[in-house]
Design a protein around this motif. Structure first.
Motif, PDB file in Angstrom:
ATOM      1  N   VAL A   1       0.851  -1.188   0.000  1.00 60.78           N
ATOM      2  CA  VAL A   1       0.000   0.000   0.000  1.00 60.78           C
ATOM      3  C   VAL A   1       0.882   1.232   0.000  1.00 60.78           C
ATOM      4  O   VAL A   1       2.012   1.187   0.495  1.00 60.78           O
ATOM      5  N   GLN A   2       0.369   2.321  -0.545  1.00 59.68           N
ATOM      6  CA  GLN A   2       1.110   3.578  -0.523  1.00 59.68           C
ATOM      7  C   GLN A   2       0.975   4.240   0.839  1.00 59.68           C
ATOM      8  O   GLN A   2       0.001   4.010   1.570  1.00 59.68           O
ATOM      9  N   ALA A   3       1.944   5.065   1.163  1.00 61.63           N
ATOM     10  CA  ALA A   3       1.894   5.822   2.411  1.00 61.63           C
ATOM     11  C   ALA A   3       0.584   6.611   2.481  1.00 61.63           C
ATOM     12  O   ALA A   3       0.141   7.195   1.485  1.00 61.63           O
ATOM     13  N   GLY A   4      -0.023   6.583   3.658  1.00 64.63           N
ATOM     14  CA  GLY A   4      -1.308   7.235   3.852  1.00 64.63           C
ATOM     15  C   GLY A   4      -2.493   6.322   3.634  1.00 64.63           C
ATOM     16  O   GLY A   4      -3.632   6.682   3.961  1.00 64.63           O
ATOM     17  N   GLY A   5      -2.229   5.152   3.089  1.00 66.38           N
ATOM     18  CA  GLY A   5      -3.298   4.203   2.810  1.00 66.38           C
ATOM     19  C   GLY A   5      -3.666   3.360   4.012  1.00 66.38           C
ATOM     20  O   GLY A   5      -3.170   3.571   5.123  1.00 66.38           O
ATOM     21  N   SER A   6      -4.537   2.393   3.762  1.00 70.42           N
ATOM     22  CA  SER A   6      -5.062   1.542   4.834  1.00 70.42           C
ATOM     23  C   SER A   6      -4.987   0.075   4.435  1.00 70.42           C
ATOM     24  O   SER A   6      -5.057  -0.269   3.248  1.00 70.42           O
ATOM     25  N   LEU A   7      -4.858  -0.760   5.442  1.00 73.51           N
ATOM     26  CA  LEU A   7      -4.954  -2.203   5.283  1.00 73.51           C
ATOM     27  C   LEU A   7      -5.661  -2.763   6.516  1.00 73.51           C
ATOM     28  O   LEU A   7      -5.611  -2.163   7.602  1.00 73.51           O
ATOM     29  N   ARG A   8      -6.279  -3.910   6.327  1.00 76.97           N
ATOM     30  CA  ARG A   8      -6.934  -4.588   7.447  1.00 76.97           C
ATOM     31  C   ARG A   8      -6.419  -6.015   7.530  1.00 76.97           C
ATOM     32  O   ARG A   8      -6.550  -6.779   6.567  1.00 76.97           O
ATOM     33  N   LEU A   9      -5.832  -6.352   8.658  1.00 78.82           N
ATOM     34  CA  LEU A   9      -5.350  -7.708   8.898  1.00 78.82           C
ATOM     35  C   LEU A   9      -6.385  -8.467   9.723  1.00 78.82           C
ATOM     36  O   LEU A   9      -7.060  -7.885  10.583  1.00 78.82           O
ATOM     37  N   SER A  10      -6.493  -9.751   9.445  1.00 78.65           N
ATOM     38  CA  SER A  10      -7.382 -10.607  10.215  1.00 78.65           C
ATOM     39  C   SER A  10      -6.633 -11.867  10.638  1.00 78.65           C
ATOM     40  O   SER A  10      -5.735 -12.337   9.931  1.00 78.65           O
ATOM     41  N   CYS A  11      -7.035 -12.400  11.774  1.00 75.26           N
ATOM     42  CA  CYS A  11      -6.429 -13.627  12.290  1.00 75.26           C
ATOM     43  C   CYS A  11      -7.527 -14.439  12.967  1.00 75.26           C
ATOM     44  O   CYS A  11      -8.253 -13.926  13.819  1.00 75.26           O
ATOM     45  N   THR A  12      -7.627 -15.692  12.582  1.00 73.65           N
ATOM     46  CA  THR A  12      -8.624 -16.556  13.179  1.00 73.65           C
ATOM     47  C   THR A  12      -7.990 -17.864  13.620  1.00 73.65           C
ATOM     48  O   THR A  12      -6.944 -18.263  13.099  1.00 73.65           O
ATOM     49  N   THR A  13      -8.603 -18.496  14.585  1.00 73.58           N
ATOM     50  CA  THR A  13      -8.092 -19.772  15.060  1.00 73.58           C
ATOM     51  C   THR A  13      -8.705 -20.909  14.249  1.00 73.58           C
ATOM     52  O   THR A  13      -9.897 -20.878  13.920  1.00 73.58           O
TER      53      THR A  13
ATOM     54  N   GLN B   1      -7.148  -2.934  12.032  1.00 73.38           N
ATOM     55  CA  GLN B   1      -7.377  -1.913  11.020  1.00 73.38           C
ATOM     56  C   GLN B   1      -6.233  -0.913  11.083  1.00 73.38           C
ATOM     57  O   GLN B   1      -6.012  -0.293  12.127  1.00 73.38           O
ATOM     58  N   MET B   2      -5.512  -0.783   9.994  1.00 73.05           N
ATOM     59  CA  MET B   2      -4.335   0.079   9.958  1.00 73.05           C
ATOM     60  C   MET B   2      -4.597   1.217   8.986  1.00 73.05           C
ATOM     61  O   MET B   2      -4.756   1.000   7.783  1.00 73.05           O
ATOM     62  N   ASN B   3      -4.666   2.419   9.514  1.00 79.63           N
ATOM     63  CA  ASN B   3      -4.893   3.622   8.709  1.00 79.63           C
ATOM     64  C   ASN B   3      -3.664   4.519   8.750  1.00 79.63           C
ATOM     65  O   ASN B   3      -2.797   4.371   9.608  1.00 79.63           O
ATOM     66  N   SER B   4      -3.621   5.449   7.830  1.00 73.40           N
ATOM     67  CA  SER B   4      -2.510   6.409   7.763  1.00 73.40           C
ATOM     68  C   SER B   4      -1.167   5.700   7.834  1.00 73.40           C
ATOM     69  O   SER B   4      -0.278   6.084   8.603  1.00 73.40           O
ATOM     70  N   LEU B   5      -1.029   4.675   7.037  1.00 71.57           N
ATOM     71  CA  LEU B   5       0.186   3.867   7.082  1.00 71.57           C
ATOM     72  C   LEU B   5       1.404   4.664   6.637  1.00 71.57           C
ATOM     73  O   LEU B   5       1.318   5.537   5.756  1.00 71.57           O
ATOM     74  N   LYS B   6       2.526   4.340   7.272  1.00 75.33           N
ATOM     75  CA  LYS B   6       3.800   5.000   6.998  1.00 75.33           C
ATOM     76  C   LYS B   6       4.810   3.964   6.511  1.00 75.33           C
ATOM     77  O   LYS B   6       4.686   2.778   6.853  1.00 75.33           O
TER      78      LYS B   6
ATOM     79  N   GLY C   1       2.771 -15.285   9.904  1.00 82.46           N
ATOM     80  CA  GLY C   1       3.218 -13.952   9.506  1.00 82.46           C
ATOM     81  C   GLY C   1       2.667 -13.536   8.158  1.00 82.46           C
ATOM     82  O   GLY C   1       2.495 -14.362   7.256  1.00 82.46           O
ATOM     83  N   THR C   2       2.381 -12.252   8.029  1.00 83.89           N
ATOM     84  CA  THR C   2       1.905 -11.698   6.761  1.00 83.89           C
ATOM     85  C   THR C   2       2.660 -10.394   6.498  1.00 83.89           C
ATOM     86  O   THR C   2       2.828  -9.571   7.397  1.00 83.89           O
ATOM     87  N   GLN C   3       3.108 -10.231   5.275  1.00 84.83           N
ATOM     88  CA  GLN C   3       3.937  -9.074   4.930  1.00 84.83           C
ATOM     89  C   GLN C   3       3.080  -7.844   4.692  1.00 84.83           C
ATOM     90  O   GLN C   3       2.084  -7.900   3.946  1.00 84.83           O
ATOM     91  N   VAL C   4       3.476  -6.755   5.307  1.00 86.32           N
ATOM     92  CA  VAL C   4       2.882  -5.444   5.047  1.00 86.32           C
ATOM     93  C   VAL C   4       4.001  -4.535   4.545  1.00 86.32           C
ATOM     94  O   VAL C   4       5.013  -4.356   5.228  1.00 86.32           O
ATOM     95  N   THR C   5       3.808  -3.984   3.356  1.00 94.46           N
ATOM     96  CA  THR C   5       4.802  -3.098   2.767  1.00 94.46           C
ATOM     97  C   THR C   5       4.142  -1.773   2.434  1.00 94.46           C
ATOM     98  O   THR C   5       3.124  -1.738   1.729  1.00 94.46           O
ATOM     99  N   VAL C   6       4.715  -0.694   2.962  1.00 94.67           N
ATOM    100  CA  VAL C   6       4.189   0.638   2.728  1.00 94.67           C
ATOM    101  C   VAL C   6       5.213   1.417   1.914  1.00 94.67           C
ATOM    102  O   VAL C   6       6.337   1.646   2.371  1.00 94.67           O
ATOM    103  N   SER C   7       4.827   1.817   0.725  1.00 95.21           N
ATOM    104  CA  SER C   7       5.740   2.549  -0.147  1.00 95.21           C
ATOM    105  C   SER C   7       5.587   4.045   0.055  1.00 95.21           C
ATOM    106  O   SER C   7       4.503   4.551   0.347  1.00 95.21           O
ATOM    107  N   SER C   8       6.687   4.750  -0.114  1.00 93.73           N
ATOM    108  CA  SER C   8       6.656   6.204   0.085  1.00 93.73           C
ATOM    109  C   SER C   8       6.313   6.942  -1.197  1.00 93.73           C
ATOM    110  O   SER C   8       6.249   6.374  -2.269  1.00 93.73           O
TER     111      SER C   8
END
Length: 121
Positions: free
Chosen positions: A12-24, A81-86, A114-121
């Motif tokens: 995601v680009q900087a300033g964007g959002s992602l939502r991670l989920s985890c279940t058993t 919920q991850m907003n305003s990502l840097k 593990g799940t990769q989150v990459t925030v581009s500038s």
């Protein structure tokens, strides 16, 4: 066998959002807490956010006001919920849980893959 299954990472680009989920997966008796940690290259794994059975939450200072942890009790699922990502949020995010599998058993610590989150500038 109980496992934690994560989803929702990505690029995601900087300033964007992602939502991670985890279940058993598998049958469990109770959940003491669930949460998220992250590990960036060359750094130690660090706490991001946790939620305990009573509903109280805890956040790393670096994500307060931007990330929100929530849970779906019926489905033994936790969301981040991850907003305003840097760019500095870039890391592998790991789900963590303290679970009791059987009523008479102990509480054990589990980790997701593990799940990769990459925030581009």
């Amino acid at each position: 066998q109980v496992q934690l299954v994560e989803s929702g990472g990505g690029l995601v680009q900087a300033g964007g959002s992602l939502r991670l989920s985890c279940t058993t997966s598998g049958i469990i008796f109770s959940i003491n807490s669930m949460g998220w940690y992250r590990q960036a290259p060359g750094k130690q794994r660090e706490l991001v956010a946790t939620i305990i059975s009573g509903g109280s939450t805890n956040y790393a200072d670096s994500v307060k006001g931007r990330f929100t942890i929530s849970r779906d009790i019926a489905n033994n699922t936790v969301h981040l919920q991850m907003n305003s990502l840097k760019p500095e949020d870039t890391a592998v995010y790991y789900c963590n849980a303290f679970l009791r599998v059987r009523a008479t058993g102990g509480v054990y610590n589990y980790w997701g893959q593990g799940t990769q989150v990459t925030v581009s500038s």
